[in-house]
Design an enzyme around this catalytic site. Sequence first.
Site, PDB file in Angstrom:
ATOM      1  N   HIS A  72       0.822  -1.227   0.000  1.00  0.00           N
ATOM      2  CA  HIS A  72       0.000   0.000   0.000  1.00  0.00           C
ATOM      3  C   HIS A  72       0.849   1.267   0.000  1.00  0.00           C
ATOM      4  O   HIS A  72       1.915   1.327   0.604  1.00  0.00           O
ATOM      5  CB  HIS A  72      -1.010   0.001   1.141  1.00  0.00           C
ATOM      6  CG  HIS A  72      -0.437   0.113   2.527  1.00  0.00           C
ATOM      7  ND1 HIS A  72      -0.287   1.317   3.166  1.00  0.00           N
ATOM      8  CD2 HIS A  72      -0.010  -0.824   3.404  1.00  0.00           C
ATOM      9  CE1 HIS A  72       0.201   1.114   4.384  1.00  0.00           C
ATOM     10  NE2 HIS A  72       0.390  -0.175   4.555  1.00  0.00           N
ATOM     11  N   ASP A 189       6.251   2.390   6.326  1.00  0.00           N
ATOM     12  CA  ASP A 189       4.996   1.631   6.244  1.00  0.00           C
ATOM     13  C   ASP A 189       4.070   2.405   5.319  1.00  0.00           C
ATOM     14  O   ASP A 189       3.521   3.425   5.718  1.00  0.00           O
ATOM     15  CB  ASP A 189       4.401   1.481   7.651  1.00  0.00           C
ATOM     16  CG  ASP A 189       2.998   0.910   7.648  1.00  0.00           C
ATOM     17  OD1 ASP A 189       2.573   0.372   6.615  1.00  0.00           O
ATOM     18  OD2 ASP A 189       2.318   1.030   8.681  1.00  0.00           O
ATOM     19  N   GLU A 223      -5.277   1.245   2.672  1.00  0.00           N
ATOM     20  CA  GLU A 223      -4.930   0.220   3.680  1.00  0.00           C
ATOM     21  C   GLU A 223      -5.029   0.744   5.100  1.00  0.00           C
ATOM     22  O   GLU A 223      -5.484   0.043   5.999  1.00  0.00           O
ATOM     23  CB  GLU A 223      -3.514  -0.309   3.421  1.00  0.00           C
ATOM     24  CG  GLU A 223      -3.179  -1.583   4.203  1.00  0.00           C
ATOM     25  CD  GLU A 223      -2.683  -1.354   5.621  1.00  0.00           C
ATOM     26  OE1 GLU A 223      -2.619  -2.327   6.395  1.00  0.00           O
ATOM     27  OE2 GLU A 223      -2.348  -0.204   5.979  1.00  0.00           O
ATOM     28  N   ASP A 244       4.107  -6.042   3.522  1.00  0.00           N
ATOM     29  CA  ASP A 244       3.904  -4.914   4.435  1.00  0.00           C
ATOM     30  C   ASP A 244       4.911  -5.038   5.570  1.00  0.00           C
ATOM     31  O   ASP A 244       5.461  -6.110   5.826  1.00  0.00           O
ATOM     32  CB  ASP A 244       2.458  -4.893   4.951  1.00  0.00           C
ATOM     33  CG  ASP A 244       1.987  -3.492   5.333  1.00  0.00           C
ATOM     34  OD1 ASP A 244       2.847  -2.643   5.650  1.00  0.00           O
ATOM     35  OD2 ASP A 244       0.765  -3.253   5.330  1.00  0.00           O
ATOM     36  N   HIS A 324       4.633   3.522  12.749  1.00  0.00           N
ATOM     37  CA  HIS A 324       3.629   4.586  12.915  1.00  0.00           C
ATOM     38  C   HIS A 324       4.175   5.715  13.786  1.00  0.00           C
ATOM     39  O   HIS A 324       3.421   6.432  14.454  1.00  0.00           O
ATOM     40  CB  HIS A 324       2.295   4.047  13.463  1.00  0.00           C
ATOM     41  CG  HIS A 324       1.468   3.374  12.398  1.00  0.00           C
ATOM     42  ND1 HIS A 324       0.162   2.990  12.597  1.00  0.00           N
ATOM     43  CD2 HIS A 324       1.755   3.033  11.126  1.00  0.00           C
ATOM     44  CE1 HIS A 324      -0.319   2.430  11.491  1.00  0.00           C
ATOM     45  NE2 HIS A 324       0.640   2.447  10.578  1.00  0.00           N
TER      46      HIS A 324
HETATM   47 ZN   LIG Z   1       1.221  -0.926   6.346  1.00  0.00          ZN
END
Ligand SMILES: [Zn+2]
Length: 348
Positions: A72, A189, A223, A244, A324
């Site tokens: 993604h 990510d 995503e 991922d 994140h």
């Molecule tokens: Zn991801």
Amino acid sequence: MLPNIDTNYLIQFLTDLLNIHSPTGFAEPAVAFVEKELSQFKQLQLTRTRKGALAAKWEVESDLPPVALTAHVDTLGAVVKQIKRNGRLKLSRIGGVEWPTVETEGVWIFASNGQKIRGSVLVKTASGHIFGADMTKTPRDDDHMEVRLDARTLSKEETRALGINIGDCVAFDPRVEVTNGFVRSRFLDDKACVANVVSAIKSLADAGQSPTRTVYFLISNYEEVGHGASAGIPSDVTELLTVDMAVVGSGQESDEFNVTLCIKDAGGVYHEGLNKKLRALAEKHGIPYKTDVYRYYSSDGEAFWRAGGDVAVALIGPGIDASHNYERTHTDSLVATTNWILAYLLSE
Ligand SMILES: [Zn+2]
């Protein structure tokens, strides 16, 4: 023998992609960038899904059923929730952004009139000379964090006059740095894995090789809100390899130098048969890998399963430290991931 990976290309493509803002719902510039890059490979038929994702089909003559890979390109971000009386912005977060991870970060507001306005994320009690130690006690939540614009505004009206509207996209600076083989940036990510997929395609093309069967590549764009690859994978596909990030940190087996096969995450358990096949390929080609279990995580592969996809699903990816948050990985992990993709594409 697997074809060579052009590591410089991989890192340059990744750096360029990281520098294109693409919060979920506003990912078009990044999708278009990947589309342009893939358009140089005449082996691929490129199309868009109605949802805006990029699909690339590499068709080959084979009796084997087709497979799919997905990664993604959308990231965490925010939108303008409210223009406050002091001219600053209250935000509504996209995906799992936690406020402490973006405190003091630079942002671009993409105003609906086409203007880009610069600003930064601050807690309301930002000045140490006013609030002293109390500043640290202020909760970091939607009500106490705001965007200070680098424009002359002290009122709602002045901010409106800049062209800013409710719902406008707000993108956090990625702050990409490459040092000693490490890549440090927000949104590795999952842009790291998009780079892995693109670099694997380039390796095959450069070597004059093709996959052993028809492959569909889906670069998904929703995503981070849970339904990226729920559409866009044809029903004749028998296996879906989701690429991922792997979770690196306390209690995790993954690291920034290996590639990880995820066995289980919050969305459930992946497909044992496809996992076995991938492990055998890693052993055969000497690809350094770990297996791991992720806690607060689910993937586009599971999104496709939930949408009714009848395929074997597995999940591999490079180790991303501080996911994140201000993330980091190493080139070794990116190379290992790309090699595993190549081994899969060339497998019977
Ligand atoms: Zn991801």
